[in-house]
Design a protein around this motif. Structure first.
Motif, mmCIF file in Angstrom:
data_model
loop_
_atom_site.group_PDB
_atom_site.id
_atom_site.type_symbol
_atom_site.label_atom_id
_atom_site.label_comp_id
_atom_site.label_asym_id
_atom_site.label_seq_id
_atom_site.Cartn_x
_atom_site.Cartn_y
_atom_site.Cartn_z
ATOM 1 N N ARG A 91 0.851 -1.191 0.000
ATOM 2 C CA ARG A 91 0.000 0.000 0.000
ATOM 3 C C ARG A 91 0.884 1.237 0.000
ATOM 4 N NH1 ARG A 91 -4.923 -1.629 4.190
ATOM 5 N NH2 ARG A 91 -5.632 -3.387 2.922
ATOM 6 N N CYS A 92 0.383 2.282 -0.642
ATOM 7 C CA CYS A 92 1.109 3.551 -0.651
ATOM 8 C C CYS A 92 0.117 4.680 -0.864
ATOM 9 C CB CYS A 92 2.186 3.569 -1.732
ATOM 10 S SG CYS A 92 1.529 3.560 -3.407
ATOM 11 N N ALA A 93 0.552 5.886 -0.559
ATOM 12 C CA ALA A 93 -0.265 7.060 -0.823
ATOM 13 C C ALA A 93 -0.297 7.285 -2.333
ATOM 14 C CB ALA A 93 0.320 8.271 -0.106
ATOM 15 N N PRO A 94 -1.404 7.838 -2.861
ATOM 16 C CA PRO A 94 -1.499 8.042 -4.309
ATOM 17 C C PRO A 94 -0.577 9.137 -4.836
ATOM 18 C CG PRO A 94 -3.490 8.814 -3.210
ATOM 19 C CD PRO A 94 -2.636 8.163 -2.171
ATOM 20 N N GLY A 95 0.014 9.915 -3.968
ATOM 21 C CA GLY A 95 0.942 10.977 -4.360
ATOM 22 C C GLY A 95 1.488 11.615 -3.106
ATOM 23 N N ASP A 105 -8.069 13.225 2.519
ATOM 24 C CA ASP A 105 -7.084 12.750 1.552
ATOM 25 C C ASP A 105 -6.025 11.871 2.201
ATOM 26 O OD1 ASP A 105 -8.255 13.821 -0.659
ATOM 27 O OD2 ASP A 105 -7.085 15.665 -0.644
ATOM 28 N N ALA A 106 -5.815 12.032 3.499
ATOM 29 C CA ALA A 106 -4.812 11.228 4.199
ATOM 30 C C ALA A 106 -5.204 9.749 4.221
ATOM 31 C CB ALA A 106 -4.618 11.735 5.624
ATOM 32 N N ASP A 107 -6.490 9.456 4.100
ATOM 33 C CA ASP A 107 -6.972 8.075 4.129
ATOM 34 C C ASP A 107 -7.074 7.442 2.750
ATOM 35 O OD1 ASP A 107 -7.185 8.130 6.909
ATOM 36 O OD2 ASP A 107 -9.230 8.906 6.847
ATOM 37 N N ARG A 108 -6.712 8.185 1.701
ATOM 38 C CA ARG A 108 -6.724 7.633 0.336
ATOM 39 C C ARG A 108 -5.410 6.898 0.090
ATOM 40 N NH1 ARG A 108 -6.591 11.974 -3.379
ATOM 41 N NH2 ARG A 108 -6.524 10.380 -4.960
ATOM 42 N N TRP A 109 -5.498 5.637 -0.282
ATOM 43 C CA TRP A 109 -4.314 4.810 -0.507
ATOM 44 C C TRP A 109 -4.484 4.007 -1.786
ATOM 45 C CZ3 TRP A 109 -0.050 4.765 2.749
ATOM 46 C CH2 TRP A 109 -0.208 5.510 3.924
ATOM 47 N N ILE A 110 -3.372 3.583 -2.335
ATOM 48 C CA ILE A 110 -3.372 2.658 -3.462
ATOM 49 C C ILE A 110 -2.970 1.286 -2.910
ATOM 50 C CG2 ILE A 110 -2.313 2.055 -5.682
ATOM 51 C CD1 ILE A 110 -4.021 4.628 -5.779
ATOM 52 N N ARG A 111 -3.752 0.289 -3.269
ATOM 53 C CA ARG A 111 -3.488 -1.089 -2.840
ATOM 54 C C ARG A 111 -3.050 -1.874 -4.066
ATOM 55 N NH1 ARG A 111 -7.218 -5.548 -2.935
ATOM 56 N NH2 ARG A 111 -6.574 -7.171 -1.480
ATOM 57 N N ILE A 112 -1.905 -2.547 -3.963
ATOM 58 C CA ILE A 112 -1.396 -3.372 -5.058
ATOM 59 C C ILE A 112 -1.251 -4.791 -4.518
ATOM 60 C CG2 ILE A 112 0.499 -3.747 -6.678
ATOM 61 C CD1 ILE A 112 1.029 -0.669 -6.415
ATOM 62 N N SER A 113 -1.965 -5.709 -5.153
ATOM 63 C CA SER A 113 -1.967 -7.091 -4.684
ATOM 64 C C SER A 113 -2.206 -8.019 -5.873
ATOM 65 C CB SER A 113 -3.071 -7.294 -3.639
ATOM 66 O OG SER A 113 -4.339 -7.209 -4.257
ATOM 67 N N ALA A 114 -2.360 -9.298 -5.580
ATOM 68 C CA ALA A 114 -2.656 -10.277 -6.629
ATOM 69 C C ALA A 114 -3.979 -9.950 -7.320
ATOM 70 C CB ALA A 114 -2.696 -11.685 -6.033
ATOM 71 N N ASP A 115 -4.844 -9.191 -6.661
ATOM 72 C CA ASP A 115 -6.129 -8.785 -7.241
ATOM 73 C C ASP A 115 -5.984 -7.617 -8.207
ATOM 74 O OD1 ASP A 115 -7.349 -10.691 -5.628
ATOM 75 O OD2 ASP A 115 -7.749 -9.248 -4.032
ATOM 76 N N GLY A 116 -4.802 -7.003 -8.266
ATOM 77 C CA GLY A 116 -4.587 -5.847 -9.133
ATOM 78 C C GLY A 116 -4.312 -4.596 -8.322
ATOM 79 N N GLU A 117 -4.611 -3.463 -8.924
ATOM 80 C CA GLU A 117 -4.334 -2.173 -8.311
ATOM 81 C C GLU A 117 -5.645 -1.415 -8.138
ATOM 82 O OE1 GLU A 117 -1.680 1.563 -9.755
ATOM 83 O OE2 GLU A 117 -0.813 -0.421 -10.091
ATOM 84 N N GLU A 118 -5.868 -0.870 -6.939
ATOM 85 C CA GLU A 118 -7.106 -0.131 -6.700
ATOM 86 C C GLU A 118 -6.886 0.939 -5.641
ATOM 87 O OE1 GLU A 118 -10.183 -2.567 -4.874
ATOM 88 O OE2 GLU A 118 -8.675 -3.724 -3.812
ATOM 89 N N GLU A 119 -7.735 1.972 -5.699
ATOM 90 C CA GLU A 119 -7.700 2.977 -4.650
ATOM 91 C C GLU A 119 -8.617 2.527 -3.524
ATOM 92 O OE1 GLU A 119 -8.932 7.584 -4.050
ATOM 93 O OE2 GLU A 119 -7.541 7.179 -5.713
#
Length: 125
Positions: A91-95, A105-119
């Protein structure tokens, strides 16, 4: 625009600083020996100061690269590379986030996993 530093969070499944060492050595440059202070581990990968904080947020480990001189333009590019190399959810911040942007905005994250990438919304506090 290149971020001034990189911070990603890796799910505490089977990843530790030894696996991070192997990945960073390949991606950035040779890692120095890790030095532990309390719960925090520090090393240098190439010429980049690195901090590894196990269980920084619940089951999530923080990886912080204190430089704008990484192979990655931003947190998302680093997170994608970490997922590809380590096959662990990242997981990481979108910017770059600054306090003036507000708490939402502090709670917006990008999740990268076997399921793909999603906010996602991830409340870390």
């Amino acid at each position: 625009m290149r971020q001034p530093d990189i911070e990603i969070y890796l799910k505490d499944a089977d990843v530790d600083h030894k696996q991070i060492t192997a990945w960073l050595t390949e991606a950035v440059g040779p890692c120095s020996e890790w030095k532990q202070k309390g719960q925090t581990f520090k090393c240098t990968a190439g010429d980049i100061p690195v901090t590894w904080l196990p269980k920084a947020v619940g089951k999530w480990n923080s990886l912080y690269l204190e430089s704008d001189n990484t192979p990655w333009e931003d947190d998302i590019a680093c997170a994608r590379a970490a997922f590809a190399a380590l096959n662990v959810e990242v997981r990481c911040a979108p910017g770059s986030w600054v306090e003036e942007e507000g708490e939402d905005d502090a709670d917006r994250w990008i999740r990268i996993s076997a399921d793909g990438e999603e906010e996602i919304t991830w409340r870390t506090s």
